[in-house]
Design an enzyme around this catalytic site. Sequence first.
Site, PDB file in Angstrom:
ATOM      1  N   TRP A 129       0.858  -1.362  -0.181  1.00 47.07           N
ATOM      2  CA  TRP A 129       0.111  -0.048   0.029  1.00 47.07           C
ATOM      3  C   TRP A 129       0.784   1.270   0.063  1.00 47.07           C
ATOM      4  O   TRP A 129       0.217   2.442  -0.235  1.00 47.07           O
ATOM      5  CB  TRP A 129      -0.851   0.075   1.354  1.00 47.07           C
ATOM      6  CG  TRP A 129      -0.112  -0.237   2.441  1.00 47.07           C
ATOM      7  CD1 TRP A 129      -0.183  -1.673   3.275  1.00 47.07           C
ATOM      8  CD2 TRP A 129       0.738   0.622   3.262  1.00 47.07           C
ATOM      9  NE1 TRP A 129       0.614  -1.302   4.207  1.00 47.07           N
ATOM     10  CE2 TRP A 129       1.123  -0.100   4.357  1.00 47.07           C
ATOM     11  CE3 TRP A 129       1.027   2.006   3.128  1.00 47.07           C
ATOM     12  CZ2 TRP A 129       1.865   0.393   5.377  1.00 47.07           C
ATOM     13  CZ3 TRP A 129       1.837   2.476   4.104  1.00 47.07           C
ATOM     14  CH2 TRP A 129       2.413   1.727   5.009  1.00 47.07           C
ATOM     15  N   ASN A 130       2.167   1.203   0.317  1.00 48.71           N
ATOM     16  CA  ASN A 130       2.779   2.489   0.692  1.00 48.71           C
ATOM     17  C   ASN A 130       2.970   3.356  -0.439  1.00 48.71           C
ATOM     18  O   ASN A 130       3.050   4.374  -0.559  1.00 48.71           O
ATOM     19  CB  ASN A 130       4.244   2.260   1.295  1.00 48.71           C
ATOM     20  CG  ASN A 130       5.016   1.387   0.876  1.00 48.71           C
ATOM     21  OD1 ASN A 130       4.751   0.431   0.095  1.00 48.71           O
ATOM     22  ND2 ASN A 130       6.345   1.285   1.062  1.00 48.71           N
ATOM     23  N   LYS A 153      -2.463  -8.555  -7.222  1.00 50.52           N
ATOM     24  CA  LYS A 153      -2.978  -8.535  -6.125  1.00 50.52           C
ATOM     25  C   LYS A 153      -2.423  -7.501  -5.409  1.00 50.52           C
ATOM     26  O   LYS A 153      -1.406  -7.652  -4.681  1.00 50.52           O
ATOM     27  CB  LYS A 153      -2.782 -10.037  -5.378  1.00 50.52           C
ATOM     28  CG  LYS A 153      -3.693 -10.229  -4.167  1.00 50.52           C
ATOM     29  CD  LYS A 153      -3.113  -9.518  -2.994  1.00 50.52           C
ATOM     30  CE  LYS A 153      -4.139  -9.718  -1.851  1.00 50.52           C
ATOM     31  NZ  LYS A 153      -4.055  -8.557  -1.000  1.00 50.52           N
ATOM     32  N   HIS A 154      -3.555  -6.263  -5.123  1.00 59.10           N
ATOM     33  CA  HIS A 154      -2.921  -5.312  -4.396  1.00 59.10           C
ATOM     34  C   HIS A 154      -3.117  -5.377  -2.776  1.00 59.10           C
ATOM     35  O   HIS A 154      -4.228  -6.369  -2.694  1.00 59.10           O
ATOM     36  CB  HIS A 154      -3.398  -3.887  -5.078  1.00 59.10           C
ATOM     37  CG  HIS A 154      -2.391  -2.683  -5.200  1.00 59.10           C
ATOM     38  ND1 HIS A 154      -1.614  -2.616  -4.036  1.00 59.10           N
ATOM     39  CD2 HIS A 154      -2.406  -1.671  -5.959  1.00 59.10           C
ATOM     40  CE1 HIS A 154      -0.947  -1.634  -4.484  1.00 59.10           C
ATOM     41  NE2 HIS A 154      -1.245  -1.063  -5.530  1.00 59.10           N
ATOM     42  N   SER A 156      -5.204  -4.538   0.341  1.00 61.43           N
ATOM     43  CA  SER A 156      -6.709  -4.382   0.566  1.00 61.43           C
ATOM     44  C   SER A 156      -7.049  -3.021   0.665  1.00 61.43           C
ATOM     45  O   SER A 156      -8.087  -2.418   0.053  1.00 61.43           O
ATOM     46  CB  SER A 156      -7.205  -5.378   1.480  1.00 61.43           C
ATOM     47  OG  SER A 156      -7.097  -6.598   1.223  1.00 61.43           O
ATOM     48  N   GLY A 205       6.819  -6.333   0.011  1.00 60.91           N
ATOM     49  CA  GLY A 205       6.279  -6.435   1.085  1.00 60.91           C
ATOM     50  C   GLY A 205       6.867  -6.675   2.327  1.00 60.91           C
ATOM     51  O   GLY A 205       8.078  -6.548   2.342  1.00 60.91           O
ATOM     52  N   SER A 206       6.403  -6.960   3.476  1.00 60.98           N
ATOM     53  CA  SER A 206       7.148  -7.529   4.851  1.00 60.98           C
ATOM     54  C   SER A 206       7.912  -8.758   4.439  1.00 60.98           C
ATOM     55  O   SER A 206       7.738  -9.606   3.621  1.00 60.98           O
ATOM     56  CB  SER A 206       5.929  -7.803   5.771  1.00 60.98           C
ATOM     57  OG  SER A 206       5.402  -8.637   5.550  1.00 60.98           O
ATOM     58  N   GLU A 227      11.062  -7.833  -2.796  1.00 60.04           N
ATOM     59  CA  GLU A 227      11.784  -6.524  -2.418  1.00 60.04           C
ATOM     60  C   GLU A 227      10.872  -6.335  -1.091  1.00 60.04           C
ATOM     61  O   GLU A 227       9.658  -6.194  -0.780  1.00 60.04           O
ATOM     62  CB  GLU A 227      11.296  -5.334  -3.147  1.00 60.04           C
ATOM     63  CG  GLU A 227      12.168  -4.068  -2.970  1.00 60.04           C
ATOM     64  CD  GLU A 227      11.426  -3.125  -1.932  1.00 60.04           C
ATOM     65  OE1 GLU A 227      11.557  -3.353  -0.923  1.00 60.04           O
ATOM     66  OE2 GLU A 227      10.520  -2.436  -2.613  1.00 60.04           O
ATOM     67  N   CYS A 261      10.367   1.324   2.350  1.00 59.18           N
ATOM     68  CA  CYS A 261      11.389   0.293   2.817  1.00 59.18           C
ATOM     69  C   CYS A 261      12.924   0.794   2.683  1.00 59.18           C
ATOM     70  O   CYS A 261      13.737   0.441   3.277  1.00 59.18           O
ATOM     71  CB  CYS A 261      11.275  -0.954   1.633  1.00 59.18           C
ATOM     72  SG  CYS A 261       9.752  -1.572   1.922  1.00 59.18           S
TER      73      CYS A 261
END
Length: 454
Positions: A129-130, A153-154, A156, A205-206, A227, A261
């Site tokens: 989302w960032n 797939k973004h 939510s 993502g995380s 990433e 990040c």
Amino acid sequence: MIQSINPANNQLIKTYQEISDNDLSLILKNMQSAFENWKTCSFNYRASLMKAAAEILRSKREEYSQLMTLEMGKPIVQSRAEIDKCAWVCEYYAENAEKFLLDELIQTDASKSFVTFQPLGVVLAVMPWNFPFWQVFRFAAPTLMAGNVGLLKHASNVSGCSLAIEEIFSEAGFPDFVFKSTILSSSRVKDLIANPIIQAVSLTGSVPAGKSVASTAGFNIKKTVLELGGSDPYVVLEDADLSEAVHTCVASRLINGGQSCIAAKRFIVVEKVYDKFVEMYVDYMKQKKMGDPIDESNDIGPQASVKLRDELHDQVLRSSNSGAKLLLGGFIPDLPGAYYPPTVLADVTPGMPAFDEELFGPVAAIVKAVDETDAINLANKSVFGLGAAVFTKDTAKGEKIAREKLNAGTCFVNQFVRSDPRLPFGGIKESGYGRELSIFGIREFVNIKTVVVK
């Protein structure tokens, strides 16, 4: 049902219906069919559509910027810059993809031998989302120009951005099912990756998300590019221009409300200039305004959600309780929304959350180093390895440190870390693997095929 919540006031923006298994299966089959045609299209044709997408981004810049700011709280000025960068990456690959994927002749004992680059098929992008537009376009531009088709797939909370991106490609003239957005929960990603139509996966993502995706993709023997998180160290040496260093470090720490990040996370300063750096850093952070992200005078908006804000605050409290000095901020303001003020922790040491964990918000962790050698060792004392920077007036020394001594995928001298379509971007260690952007990025999702002719 999936909800999008405005983090500036916690108000519901819109509710989205999650896609059914049957509809998702039909989309995948249609994308496979679309790929068979798309892979035969010329680079010139693909490039004309990608340039059209860039023009749409520019023509609707304000609309997309407002949507981005509404859904995840990015300051509006930064949202506009993000849209501009998306247009840039579209044009960059429109102009360079064919050159990057030209056959490479190799001299062997055969009459002819060469390497050719062929698209793989349907590539899944699991995006955060960032940077809700940029993360997608830096995947989509090279992936589509290489002849693949892309399924998004973004996150939510940015479903509106996800659907807007699909509309951009459609309006630009891309054939149906060459790029599709799908609204579904993260719990269904594992089964999606396992679907035989999906050929590869890109995730930003995380670390836990990356491990999950890599595990599933690995079991199904599918290529991944990851990433993940970062705890970027910025090393400040005693000969640095402190004014320039402080301004650069604060700017990097507050990009996107600190939710990046590659934002600066740990500031490792040699002790001879430590006290002065801390004083100047706190003074400059005090000047930064927090407030409504639509207001152009504000430097930072809310965090993306109350949950994420509260997790950040817990990291600050645990670090303070472990001995870090709280010099600024560090409280939850009495405001609606997910706001968290610019915060400075000094005397941070290994073992504290502010040193060991990723602080995804406007919190600076300042670390004292004995000397240059100690500073470099502290910088590398991390499970992450995404970006790093060093500040010194001796640019030759800075280049040597960046080249040989800092363990990260991207290193800058006297600048803050950023991505650029012309340069490869990615990390090492728990920051992930593979590269995006430049020639290296477009070659991640192709079959690097050897052809030998007798």
